[in-house]
Scaffold this active site. Structure first.
Site, PDB file in Angstrom:
ATOM      1  N   SER A   4       1.031  -1.161   0.143  1.00 19.07           N
ATOM      2  CA  SER A   4       0.157  -0.050  -0.070  1.00 19.07           C
ATOM      3  C   SER A   4       0.756   1.287   0.005  1.00 19.07           C
ATOM      4  O   SER A   4       2.076   1.072   0.481  1.00 19.07           O
ATOM      5  CB  SER A   4      -0.786   0.148   1.155  1.00 19.07           C
ATOM      6  OG  SER A   4      -1.568   1.253   1.390  1.00 19.07           O
ATOM      7  N   TYR A  47      -2.344  -0.399  10.114  1.00 17.21           N
ATOM      8  CA  TYR A  47      -2.554  -1.207   8.752  1.00 17.21           C
ATOM      9  C   TYR A  47      -1.066  -0.544   8.272  1.00 17.21           C
ATOM     10  O   TYR A  47      -0.485  -1.392   7.520  1.00 17.21           O
ATOM     11  CB  TYR A  47      -3.571  -0.530   7.975  1.00 17.21           C
ATOM     12  CG  TYR A  47      -3.677  -1.037   6.717  1.00 17.21           C
ATOM     13  CD1 TYR A  47      -4.183  -2.455   6.395  1.00 17.21           C
ATOM     14  CD2 TYR A  47      -3.575  -0.243   5.555  1.00 17.21           C
ATOM     15  CE1 TYR A  47      -4.365  -2.726   5.275  1.00 17.21           C
ATOM     16  CE2 TYR A  47      -3.430  -0.970   4.221  1.00 17.21           C
ATOM     17  CZ  TYR A  47      -3.879  -1.874   4.040  1.00 17.21           C
ATOM     18  OH  TYR A  47      -4.057  -2.710   2.718  1.00 17.21           O
TER      19      TYR A  47
END
Length: 247
Positions: free
Chosen positions: A153, A166
Site C-alpha cells: 500500500s 495498517y
C-alpha cells in the site's frame, strides 16, 4: 506493466494459490488467472464466497479450482505446513502465490490503537503471511520458476497519520518481500509487491466511507500488473514494488 497485454495461455499448467479469494481483488485475480490457464487454489474465510468464485471459474471454462477454507486470524504454522504438504501431494508443486488477504482495523490516533486490534491486524497481515510463505517455499521450489506476490500500500512506503496499524503491517510486508527477494536472488523463486491503489473494494469503502465508488477503478481494471508478475514475462523481476495505478 499497467498496460501489459497477457497472452491467453500465460499461466497454462500453473498452480497458483490466492489468499482472500472470496471477493474483491482476490476473487478477480482468481478468475483472471484461471482465464489464462491456471489451476487456482482459493483460500479464504467464507466458504460460500469461495464457492461462488469456484462456480464463476467453472462457468468460464477454467480448470477446476481447489478450495481451502481457512481463517488466517486463528491459523497456526502447523495449519500451513499441512496445507503445503497437501498441495505437494495433490499437484506436485506450486507455481505462484498471491498474498491478497488483509484487514484494515480502525483508523485512529496512534496513542489510541487498541492492543487486541493491533494483534489481529498483525496476525492476518503479517504473521499469517510469513508463516504461510515459510511453509510453501518447498512447494514453490519444486516449480521450474515460481512467483510470490505480496500486497502492499502507499501507506506501507510513507506513513500516514491515523493509519498506524495498517501502515506498519504494510511496511513490514515490504520488508519481508525485500528480504526474501535478496535471499533468492538469481534463483528460480522471485518475490515482489503490488500496490493496487484506489480500487472499488469493501476495504476501500471502510477506509473512505464518503468517497464516491464510481470514481474508482474496478479490480478487473488493475489485473494487467497481477498477470505480469505471475507469468514468465517477469522472470527477471525480483524485489520490486509495483504500482497498479502510478500517479
Amino acid at each position: 506493466m499497467n498496460d501489459y497485454n497477457a497472452p491467453q495461455d500465460l499461466l497454462h499448467d500453473k498452480v497458483i494459490l490466492i489468499t482472500g479469494a472470496g471477493d474483491g481483488i482476490g476473487a478477480q485475480a482468481a478468475r483472471t488467472y484461471a482465464a489464462h490457464g491456471a489451476t487456482c487454489i482459493l483460500l479464504g474465510r467464507t466458504v460460500s464466497k469461495l464457492e461462488a468464485v469456484y462456480d464463476d471459474i467453472i462457468a468460464l471454462g477454467g480448470n477446476e479450482p481447489a478450495i481451502v477454507p481457512l481463517d488466517l486470524k486463528g491459523a497456526t504454522p502447523s495449519h500451513y505446513q499441512q496445507m503445503a504438504q497437501t498441495i505437494i501431494d495433490q499437484f506436485g508443486r506450486l507455481d505462484g502465490v498471491l498474498h491478497n488477504a488483509s484487514i484494515l482495523g480502525h483508523l485512529s490516533a496512534f496513542k489510541d490503537i487498541d492492543a487486541k486490534e493491533w494483534q489481529d491486524v498483525m496476525q492476518v497481515n503479517l504473521n499469517a503471511m510469513v508463516y504461510m510463505t515459510q511453509a510453501l517455499i518447498p512447494a514453490l521450489e519444486k516449480a521450474p520458476n515460481a512467483s510470490v506476490i505480496f500486497t502492499s500500500s502507499s501507506v506501507g512506503r510513507k506513513g500516514r497519520a491515523f493509519w498506524g496499524t495498517y501502515a506498519v503491517s504494510k511496511f513490514a510486508t515490504e520488508g519481508v518481500m525485500q528480504t526474501l527477494a535478496d535471499e533468492y536472488q538469481n534463483k528460480s523463486l522471485r518475490f515482489n509487491c503490488i500496490n493496487p491503489g484506489a480500487t472499488r473494494t469493501h476495504m476501500r469503502a471502510q477506509a473512505f466511507p464518503a468517497e464516491n465508488p464510481e470514481t474508482l477503478k474496478q479490480p478487473s481494471d488493475i489485473m494487467p500488473t497481477y498477470l505480469y508478475l505471475m507469468g514468465n514475462d517477469s522472470l527477471a523481476t525480483n524485489g520490486q514494488s509495483l504500482d497498479c495505478q502510478p500517479k
